[in-house]
Design an enzyme around this catalytic site. Sequence first.
Site, short mmCIF file in Angstrom:
data_model
loop_
_atom_site.label_atom_id
_atom_site.label_comp_id
_atom_site.label_asym_id
_atom_site.label_seq_id
_atom_site.Cartn_x
_atom_site.Cartn_y
_atom_site.Cartn_z
N CYS B 83 0.60 -1.52 0.00
CA CYS B 83 -0.17 -0.10 0.02
C CYS B 83 0.24 1.30 0.32
CB CYS B 83 -0.80 -0.25 0.88
SG CYS B 83 -1.89 -1.68 1.45
N CYS B 206 -13.40 1.11 8.65
CA CYS B 206 -12.03 0.49 7.70
C CYS B 206 -12.10 1.15 6.12
CB CYS B 206 -12.07 -0.82 6.53
SG CYS B 206 -12.76 -2.08 8.38
N SER B 207 -11.14 1.53 5.81
CA SER B 207 -11.11 2.20 4.69
C SER B 207 -11.31 1.41 3.09
CB SER B 207 -9.66 2.36 4.13
OG SER B 207 -9.12 1.60 3.91
N ILE B 209 -12.67 -0.80 -0.91
CA ILE B 209 -11.75 -0.80 -2.03
C ILE B 209 -12.38 0.02 -3.00
CG2 ILE B 209 -12.63 -3.11 -4.39
CD1 ILE B 209 -11.02 -4.19 -1.22
N LYS B 330 -9.90 6.06 4.43
CA LYS B 330 -11.55 6.43 4.56
C LYS B 330 -12.05 7.06 4.21
CE LYS B 330 -13.99 4.17 7.44
NZ LYS B 330 -15.07 4.07 5.60
N HIS B 334 -9.03 4.15 -1.27
CA HIS B 334 -7.91 3.33 -0.97
C HIS B 334 -7.10 2.76 -2.60
CE1 HIS B 334 -4.44 2.05 0.69
NE2 HIS B 334 -5.22 1.24 1.49
#
Lengths: 131, 386
Positions: B83, B206-207, B209, B330, B334
């Site tokens: 990442c 969670c970030s 997809i 977020k 991402h």
Amino acid sequence: MLSPARAWREYPQRYRLEASRCTECGKISYPPRVVCPGCRGRQFETVTLSREGTVVTFTVVHVPPAGFEGQAPLILALVELKEGARTMVQLADVPDPSQVRIGMPVRLEFRKIAEEGEAGTIFYGHKAVPA
Amino acid sequence: MRDVAIIGVGMIPWGELWEDSLRTIWTRAAVAALEDAGVDTVDLITVGCMSSGLFVGQEHLASMVADQLGMPGVPASRVESACASGSLALRHAFAEVAAGLVDIALVTGVEKMTDVDGGAATYTLGTAADQEYESFHGITFPGLYAMMARVHMAHYGTTSRQMAAVSMKNHANGLLNPNAQYHLKVSIDDVLSSTPVAEPLHLLDCSPITDGAAALVIAPIDRARDLAGRRPVVRIAGSGMATDTIALADREDLSRLRAVELSAERAYAMAGKKPSDIHVAEVHDCFTIAEIMTTEALGFFGPGEGGPAAEKGWTALDGRIPVNPSGGLKSKGHPVGATGVAQVCEIVNQLRGEAGQRQVKDARVGLTQNMGGSGGSSIVHILEVV
């Protein structure tokens, strides 16, 4: 998932919990390494890890990765074994995940981890269970 | 070593871009950066991408992207640090320009993540962990950060509410960013009542997809001054990178992100800056706990103070140190390989005073922090107006 050769070559560490102890500084590496992360030594002796340990941290995975769909929710724990080596394992035989605690004593047992469909490889390894 | 400046930024709207392919989103971001910079040729292209192989079955991106831009012949390289791939693309191009190997470099990041289903995407992201000894047992990325969160909570008393405050703040910022994937107002209760993904993390911790790409153009500072016109010139003052063990099992203290601390120390030393000199920061909030831990590792707050700081609003747009004005991973999304490049785009916009409604007042020094995997790598850049 892992190809048959890739699964097979890991049998000593995955099935028998074999680790390497550095003959220079005594640090135990699991899985075994070529260079010791403690002192960069390159001489090792093979040791078999005990199955006794404690939970360092854990999580309950509700959204599993491919290959584990049928198993959710999965409890995953980082377990520190008596020798000091840590390993990531599933925590099994826990009827109520809310009872899991950091520091909880556990024991490693040989279990099935996952399988590749009806005709593929069955992957074995260790899971932790409450001690 | 020559001084190097960022002369162009290129962002496109991010999201689930089902009508677009990896090559089209990459090319649109690259063209936007070249237009912003006012140049039409480059001497080098770098592209940060974590896993085009598993996400779309395409490797050899260096050749493909130069070709797509109508620039076959230009040297190009694809770099990968999970990442953190985007920031690595900047760091390598920065080194080549600073060394005098090339003058103008196009720095890009891209990830096309929605051409596979959710299970395959989760699996692919899991390859940034130790594939044989972590992922093998069924752990996911949210799961790895959940494990760190659990330790941070036990060690410092960090709460789910404090983590939720990070999500609320980043979604509030994302509402002001037209390129963000989500334009949602999110409350602390929304986060706490969202589906559990990996306890103690909820879906809204969670970030997402995301499909996305971002690009920068960098050049020696003299060229930058010629091309800048009336716009401020933004210099790369510091670049620091560090690695840590790939597996959590090999880390002594899971309440700290050692790679972030080391990469920050190196970037601060190179730039001659300290944490209190930073006016605005984009950090790697792949999960809410990650923003709390990185703001501590960067020295904005002491160990264990990141959670309370988030809850008190110290990282909001009008706070002591605004963090993730873009909406962060977020809310902005991402697309893993593009994230680091987009963070730098945001900081350049902030330092140029071109960040619109989310402009941080009087920002002259900014920082980006981009993390690979569960903290196995981290890259920090410090930018300043000169």
